[in-house]
Design a protein around this motif. Structure first.
Motif, short mmCIF file in Angstrom:
data_model
loop_
_atom_site.label_atom_id
_atom_site.label_comp_id
_atom_site.label_asym_id
_atom_site.label_seq_id
_atom_site.Cartn_x
_atom_site.Cartn_y
_atom_site.Cartn_z
N ARG A 37 -4.64 5.70 2.71
CA ARG A 37 -3.94 4.31 2.32
C ARG A 37 -4.31 3.92 1.06
NH1 ARG A 37 -5.06 -1.35 5.42
NH2 ARG A 37 -7.07 -1.07 4.13
N VAL A 55 0.85 -1.17 0.04
CA VAL A 55 -0.09 -0.08 0.03
C VAL A 55 0.88 1.27 -0.04
CG1 VAL A 55 -1.73 -1.22 1.23
CG2 VAL A 55 0.02 -0.03 2.63
N VAL A 59 -4.58 1.39 -2.07
CA VAL A 59 -4.10 0.04 -2.23
C VAL A 59 -4.49 -0.48 -3.59
CG1 VAL A 59 -4.87 -2.44 -1.56
CG2 VAL A 59 -5.49 -0.42 -0.04
#
Length: 378
Positions: free
Chosen positions: A197, A183, A199
């Motif tokens: 975050r 990530v 991803v």
């Protein structure tokens, strides 16, 4: 959790001694070292470049804004930066925090430290502040504007820069890649900014993926929740998830050994998100020598280096055993800020900039980029 990480997160400095905390007690403690001295010793009087350093360290000026270096004109308002290996040499990239023309420049150094050449690797962007290096040797350059973008650039100048809109349209500051969990962490420079975050669907390809925001649970506990519309034109990402945890002025970001360290200038803290424990705690709470927390980097020895925006114009070290102390000070440049700290691949050279230099001009036309060489712990 590694022993080094556990020691780092559970140790505070009080006065001249280190005190270890366990259980719930350490979670409410933070580093504070008003009388601490760095592992390199005290700072000596400033050298000919106006840099106060410990014994055994030297400085030089690498580039000045609006002056020629390596075949290009070095940009104004130098900001976030990173180093990349290149054969027997290395490259230092530097953002330009200018409106409308921004971008990124890169300097290649030969094995002996001399400058080989320089190039522009991104142009025509807006207030490129900080960013982060990727494990596949690209530089993520972040726009610190309303609905700013993240550009992936090539320090080697072989590929064109690409904007990754899936990483969110907000006032971006810094990025830190976490190869363990695949990530990318992102900070947001707003008074109620968030930690995000990203991803990606495929690690190594940031073109498609999901953007999450850090949310509070109980105590220091946190969890991640998806941002419904990362590119929404009206509702900002930080306001889309009610439980999102907010930080006052997100700045630098650095990942190491299972922990994402990030700074918040309004909070005057260095925060640590522990990926194993799913907690966020302060490893520095603003009551020591470090002021104006901003860009952050680290070494394989486990040390963090935090640059000041204002303050005493210092770069401070935070060691795994809890010492917080200046390792250099830029004198005579009180209207500037220190930006872009990054170590050369061998760990013996530290690069950084004084964004506005001795002139203090808000245009950053007086910016100076430095190199400090010495026995850094690495």
């Amino acid at each position: 959790m590694s022993l080094q990480r556990r020691t780092f997160l559970r140790t505070v400095t009080a006065g001249a001694g280190a005190v270890a905390f366990a259980g719930a007690l350490w979670q409410h403690a933070a580093y504070a070292a008003p009388a601490a001295q760095s592992p390199y010793g005290p700072l000596l009087p400033a050298d000919a470049h106006g840099i106060a350093l410990p014994a055994g360290f030297t400085s030089r000026v690498v580039a000045r804004s609006l002056r020629a270096v390596g075949g290009i004109i070095w940009h104004s308002a130098p900001d976030g930066g990173a180093c990349f290996r290149d054969g027997d040499g290395w490259i230092y990239v530097s953002n330009s925090e200018l409106p409308l023309i921004g971008g990124v420049s890169a300097i290649r150094f030969r094995a002996d430290g001399s400058i080989d050449r320089a190039r522009r690797i991104l142009s025509g962007t807006n207030l490129n502040c900080a960013g982060g290096a990727t494990p596949w040797n690209t530089w993520l350059s972040c726009e610190e504007i309303f609905r700013g973008r993240v550009f992936e650039t090539d320090p080697y100048g072989e590929k064109s820069a690409v904007a990754h809109r899936a990483m969110g349209r907000f006032k971006h500051e810094a990025a830190a890649c976490d190869p363990d969990h695949r990530v990318v962490y992102l900070t947001e420079d707003e008074s109620d900014g968030c930690l995000y975050r990203y991803v990606p669907e495929t690690w190594g390809d940031l073109s498609r993926g999901r953007l999450d925001v850090l949310c509070a649970t109980s105590g220091d506990g946190v969890e991640w929740r998806p941002v419904p519309n990362p590119s929404a034109p009206l509702v900002q990402t930080r306001h889309q998830v009610r439980a999102a945890r907010h930080f006052d002025g997100g700045e630098g970001c650095h990942y190491a050994d299972g922990v994402c360290y990030f700074t918040a200038k309004g909070d005057r803290k260095v925060w640590a998100y522990d990926t194993a424990d799913q907690t966020v705690t302060a490893v520095y709470n603003g009551d020591g020598t470090l002021d104006g927390v901003d860009n952050i980097t680290g070494t394989t020895a486990g040390d963090l280096y935090v640059a000041e925006d204002g303050g005493n114009m210092e770069i401070n070290i935070i060691t795994p055993d809890g010492v917080v102390a200046p390792v250099l000070r830029v004198e005579g440049q009180d209207r500037s800020e220190i930006t872009g700290p990054a170590f050369a691949p061998d760990g013996t050279r530290l690069y950084f900039s004084s964004q506005r230099g001795t002139s203090g001009e808000t245009s950053g036309s007086g910016g100076i980029t430095y190199e400090v060489t010495g026995p850094f712990r690495h």
